[in-house]
Motif scaffolding. Sequence first.
Motif, PDB file in Angstrom:
ATOM      1  N   PHE A 377       0.893  -1.366   0.412  1.00  0.00           N
ATOM      2  CA  PHE A 377      -0.233   0.030   0.273  1.00  0.00           C
ATOM      3  C   PHE A 377       0.889   1.514  -0.256  1.00  0.00           C
ATOM      4  CE2 PHE A 377      -1.608   3.495   2.716  1.00  0.00           C
ATOM      5  CZ  PHE A 377      -3.031   3.501   2.444  1.00  0.00           C
ATOM      6  N   LEU A 378       1.587   1.830   0.705  1.00  0.00           N
ATOM      7  CA  LEU A 378       2.210   2.381   0.642  1.00  0.00           C
ATOM      8  C   LEU A 378       3.504   2.234  -0.673  1.00  0.00           C
ATOM      9  CD1 LEU A 378       3.871   2.182   4.624  1.00  0.00           C
ATOM     10  CD2 LEU A 378       2.594   3.750   3.553  1.00  0.00           C
ATOM     11  N   SER A 379       3.905   1.549  -0.734  1.00  0.00           N
ATOM     12  CA  SER A 379       4.684   1.932  -2.648  1.00  0.00           C
ATOM     13  C   SER A 379       4.150   1.688  -3.037  1.00  0.00           C
ATOM     14  CB  SER A 379       5.004   0.190  -2.464  1.00  0.00           C
ATOM     15  OG  SER A 379       6.082  -0.162  -3.895  1.00  0.00           O
ATOM     16  N   ASP A 380       2.854   1.714  -3.233  1.00  0.00           N
ATOM     17  CA  ASP A 380       2.081   2.065  -3.955  1.00  0.00           C
ATOM     18  C   ASP A 380       1.563   3.663  -4.281  1.00  0.00           C
ATOM     19  OD1 ASP A 380       0.954  -0.340  -5.794  1.00  0.00           O
ATOM     20  OD2 ASP A 380      -0.901  -0.736  -4.594  1.00  0.00           O
ATOM     21  N   VAL A 381       1.530   4.048  -2.504  1.00  0.00           N
ATOM     22  CA  VAL A 381       1.672   6.189  -2.925  1.00  0.00           C
ATOM     23  C   VAL A 381       2.547   6.445  -3.003  1.00  0.00           C
ATOM     24  CG1 VAL A 381       1.277   7.445  -1.203  1.00  0.00           C
ATOM     25  CG2 VAL A 381      -0.197   5.400  -0.146  1.00  0.00           C
ATOM     26  N   PHE A 382       3.246   6.144  -2.505  1.00  0.00           N
ATOM     27  CA  PHE A 382       5.376   6.252  -3.174  1.00  0.00           C
ATOM     28  C   PHE A 382       5.555   6.895  -4.875  1.00  0.00           C
ATOM     29  CE2 PHE A 382       7.327   5.042   1.120  1.00  0.00           C
ATOM     30  CZ  PHE A 382       6.134   5.655   2.039  1.00  0.00           C
ATOM     31  N   ALA A 383       4.760   4.972  -5.019  1.00  0.00           N
ATOM     32  CA  ALA A 383       4.726   5.239  -7.160  1.00  0.00           C
ATOM     33  C   ALA A 383       3.904   6.365  -7.565  1.00  0.00           C
ATOM     34  CB  ALA A 383       4.372   4.131  -7.019  1.00  0.00           C
ATOM     35  N   LEU A 384       2.862   6.718  -6.714  1.00  0.00           N
ATOM     36  CA  LEU A 384       1.718   7.275  -7.948  1.00  0.00           C
ATOM     37  C   LEU A 384       2.715   8.981  -6.981  1.00  0.00           C
ATOM     38  CD1 LEU A 384      -1.905   7.316  -7.312  1.00  0.00           C
ATOM     39  CD2 LEU A 384      -1.440   9.065  -7.008  1.00  0.00           C
ATOM     40  N   THR A 385       2.517   9.264  -6.188  1.00  0.00           N
ATOM     41  CA  THR A 385       3.510  10.447  -5.632  1.00  0.00           C
ATOM     42  C   THR A 385       4.526  11.009  -6.800  1.00  0.00           C
ATOM     43  OG1 THR A 385       4.621  10.150  -3.950  1.00  0.00           O
ATOM     44  CG2 THR A 385       2.343  10.881  -3.815  1.00  0.00           C
ATOM     45  N   ARG A 386       5.644  10.298  -6.538  1.00  0.00           N
ATOM     46  CA  ARG A 386       6.854  10.245  -7.467  1.00  0.00           C
ATOM     47  C   ARG A 386       6.060  10.455  -9.148  1.00  0.00           C
ATOM     48  NH1 ARG A 386       8.953   5.794  -5.224  1.00  0.00           N
ATOM     49  NH2 ARG A 386       8.566   4.506  -6.963  1.00  0.00           N
ATOM     50  N   SER A 387       4.768   9.547  -9.720  1.00  0.00           N
ATOM     51  CA  SER A 387       4.599   9.781 -10.847  1.00  0.00           C
ATOM     52  C   SER A 387       3.974  10.887 -10.755  1.00  0.00           C
ATOM     53  CB  SER A 387       3.641   8.958 -11.573  1.00  0.00           C
ATOM     54  OG  SER A 387       2.248   9.000 -10.633  1.00  0.00           O
ATOM     55  N   SER A 388       3.296  11.639 -10.146  1.00  0.00           N
ATOM     56  CA  SER A 388       3.000  13.188  -9.724  1.00  0.00           C
ATOM     57  C   SER A 388       4.045  14.868  -9.824  1.00  0.00           C
ATOM     58  CB  SER A 388       1.177  13.371  -8.847  1.00  0.00           C
ATOM     59  OG  SER A 388       0.946  11.966  -9.992  1.00  0.00           O
TER      60      SER A 388
END
Length: 551
Positions: A377-388
């Motif tokens: 879950f936290l990895s998905d949050v980090f990936a999402l924020t990085r891509s944004s």
Amino acid sequence: MPDNTLLKYIFKSGSEMDPEHKFDLSRKARTKRLREIYSLVRKHRFFSGITPEEFRAMLEDLGPSFVKIGQTLSTRSEILPKVYCEELEKLQAECDPLSYEQMRQALEDEFGAERMNELFDAIDPEPLGSASLAQVHKARLVSGEVVAVKIQRPGVRVKMAQDIAIMRTLARRATRMVKGDQMLNLNDVVEELWSTFLEETDFLIEADNLEEFARLNKDVRFITCPKVYRELCSESVLVMEYIEGISIANVSELEKQGYELQEIGEKLLDNYATQILDHGFFHADPHPGNILVRDGQIVYIDLGIMGRLSPRDRKGFGDIIHAVGVQSSSELKDALLSFAVQRDNSAIDHARFLADLDIMLSDYGSTEVADLDIGLFLSDVFALTRSSKVTLPASITSVSRGIVTMEGTISPFIQSGNIIAIINNHLKNAQDPLATARDALEDAALDMRRAAKGLSGAAAYSGEALRMLTRGQLKVNMEVLGSEAPMTHLSKIINRLSLAIIVASLFIGSSLMVFVGTSVTIIGVPALSFFGYLGAFVLSAFVVVDIIRRG
């Protein structure tokens, strides 16, 4: 890669990691350590495919730095397959102990043989525990008090410093070679590892942590930690109260002693939320080996790695947890943007950001603790924020790692319920209703003030715009978001059409030139016509190949 080539590649810059030369980080020492690492990697056939068992054994042979990395990787199921994570969990268990003679010699080197006899009445030769960094022995002081003596393994600091120096050089070179928004910042990872190393290998810092933790939790009846004997502590030796309790991993013994597992899990998690959200001083490695239960109290016995959050970070993290708890993607988006230390507002696609958050919350928000993979879950949050183009503060890393570890610790105790919801309940219970109402009124007043100011400004701007419109002075500069890709495709289509027109023109022009008499010919065709046909053929072939290749 041959040994000499690898060494030349890594040590070309020859930079020193520690300016004070506290550790032996010379080129010669690092070269020797690198040769040792490379031989162990080859011994375990890492480059030709490695099994989970061999991977764990290789990390153990490489030393404490790599054991620490393996312990972290064991909780990161989004990085390694599950079978590897399960095997690496064995690294949390005790390491092979050093002999009593070696550890006693380390104590004598620290205190001196004469002072040791003045301080200690007896030391148990059998260690209470043996980790990659230190070994703990039970002892009795001359005053009669029973203590636990944590002794750093000889030479471990120098070896770990050399390993991290090598990692720093590799990370710096890898970051220069590999670019991209999705690339993990390896330099930040290594710097965090270096900071953790300095903290964990200085037992005076751990003594400070124990005293601060005791002070912050002095009013909590069910949470405690060992008392520190400050006058007997040094960088490599820590003397603290001996705690005889039941390991939190020993579930059957806890049940046998009459403890309620659900109550232990809830109290442990609620206090951990207090550490993060209220104190801003929390245990960053709360795995079962660091926690005991004694006389109705939960005892943290190893505070070598602690995390800290500023008031701003605490509020930001609390807003994120609250947004996840109430399943609000809009609140989560606002919380992430306000928590960020850097963001590119012009590059953020807010509609897509919200849609991705909706999907993520629906996937994770209602999952039970037994099935919830917080690391993913936290990895998905980090990936999402990085891509944004949103950069979260570095403190979020230690918080995330701590929560992931705590989730694994409490999973046998809390059989149902959502871990995020439990932390969110702590946020609600910790709030003063009057303060909450006052804050809400203040927020409403500020919103009304901003709205009134915005309306007056809008009226002024609209009047000016109407005056310019009546005078023919109004110009519109408009940008269509997301238009770059269609325009790129359109440009390619136009380029192909232009080439096709040129090809047709060359064929027609060359055919007309055939009927014009000329003395210079090539294979019976006038030279101008020949080169015209040749150019048309080359351009035609290019267009056909480009169409086939790009579809």
